[in-house]
Design an enzyme around this catalytic site. Structure first.
Site, PDB file in Angstrom:
ATOM      1  N   GLY A  39       9.822  -9.917   0.293  1.00  0.00           N
ATOM      2  CA  GLY A  39      10.512  -9.065  -0.384  1.00  0.00           C
ATOM      3  C   GLY A  39      10.579  -7.542   0.055  1.00  0.00           C
ATOM      4  O   GLY A  39      11.632  -6.832   0.143  1.00  0.00           O
ATOM      5  N   ASP A  40       9.562  -7.258   0.546  1.00  0.00           N
ATOM      6  CA  ASP A  40       9.191  -5.821   0.729  1.00  0.00           C
ATOM      7  C   ASP A  40       9.612  -5.527   2.114  1.00  0.00           C
ATOM      8  O   ASP A  40      10.167  -4.433   2.237  1.00  0.00           O
ATOM      9  CB  ASP A  40       7.821  -5.502   0.579  1.00  0.00           C
ATOM     10  CG  ASP A  40       7.071  -5.780  -0.591  1.00  0.00           C
ATOM     11  OD1 ASP A  40       7.646  -5.711  -1.622  1.00  0.00           O
ATOM     12  OD2 ASP A  40       5.934  -6.492  -0.693  1.00  0.00           O
TER      13      ASP A  40
END
Length: 305
Positions: free
Chosen positions: A250-251
């Site tokens: 997600g990052d």
């Protein structure tokens, strides 16, 4: 300049096992110690893409020094607030097809520590972009991100937000420029069920219209993502591949969107690059490489709705 804020960083201690047996002595096949935290991961991926950033947040003790040393080695600039207590350690056990996480206790962030962070942000200008990512330690109020986004908005600074739960519900009141909830977090925001793409688009449009959030990227792991902006809606299907690492995916998507948006100001290209970056990390043992992202980019199916 891009700044990332990690209020609750950690040293991630990743342990690979053949099998995890509770109550027994388990011997690792290999292990890895990394500077962790969502904002820090965004800085790391931006550096991989050749985009400079400055990492902000709170670190302390020998574990805090480990994080600073790791960023120094990666040539990532940082300007953390120094705490009295040690930064937490998160243990991630990987055995066969299962992952078990043990998240450590966060250090206490006192009012004077938070004031130092606010002082650093007060020196930024409208040309800067700030990424606020990850959970909040229990010593900070749940409305902390809302307060920081409001401060940034007053200075004309765009904010990129990636968090969940009450901190997300509070922060959207301040209208960050970009948020990246997953479909479950989106449903929780409005207390509704999400059963299909139409439900996701309907709720994401509410974030555009009611909360004045320009960019909403709803991630759905292997099912890709849906981007909803003020003037366009895009369905993105993730490339096929074997997921071996959920940490940092997600990052990587956040970093990918920001990187390509800074370069092109094209939301479709930014969203496509975000999905490719998230997938590349998911398919890798560690964070993605630029080459892996570029390879997967052409396998991200893009449909304008």
């Amino acid at each position: 300049m891009i700044y990332t804020i990690t209020c609750n960083p950690a040293v991630d201690y990743v342990v690979q096992l053949e099998h995890f047996q509770p109550g027994q002595i388990n011997r690792s096949k290999r292990d890895l110690k990394e500077a962790g935290g969502k904002g820090i991961n965004v800085s790391r991926v931006l550096e991989i893409f050749g985009e400079k950033s400055i990492a902000l947040g709170f670190v302390g003790g020998f574990t805090g020094k480990f994080i600073e040393d790791a960023l120094n080695e990666a040539k990532i600039e940082h300007d953390f607030v120094s705490l009295k207590e040690d930064t937490r350690i998160n243990v991630k056990l990987k055995a066969a097809t299962e992952e078990t996480e043990i998240n450590g206790t966060s250090p206490t962030i006192e009012e004077k520590d938070y004031a130092q962070l606010v002082e650093k942000l007060s020196k930024l200008s409208a040309d800067d972009v700030v990424v606020l990512a990850g959970s909040l330690p229990s010593s900070l109020p749940k409305e902390t991100y809302r307060s920081l986004v409001s401060l940034l908005n007053e200075k004309g600074i765009k904010s990129i937000l990636d968090t969940s739960g009450v901190p997300l519900k509070e922060a959207i009141q301040a209208s960050p420029a970009f948020i990246k909830p997953n479909h479950i977090e989106l449903a929780e925001l409005f207390g509704e069920e999400v059963q299909n793409d139409q439900d996701i688009v309907r709720l994401a449009k509410r974030l555009n219209e009611e909360y004045n959030i320009d960019h909403v990227l709803i991630s759905m792991a292997k099912d890709g993502a849906i981007y909803v902006g003020q003037d366009q809606i895009i369905r993105l299907r993730a490339p096929k591949g074997k997921a071996v690492n959920s940490v940092g995916a997600g990052d990587s998507a956040v970093a990918g969107f920001l990187y390509k948006w800074q370069e092109t100001k094209d939301a479709k290209k930014a969203a496509q690059f975000a999905v490719a970056a998230g997938s590349a990390t998911a398919f890798s043992a560690i964070l993605c490489t630029k080459e892996e992202v570029d390879t997967l980019l052409h396998h991200v199916e893009v449909q304008t709705l």
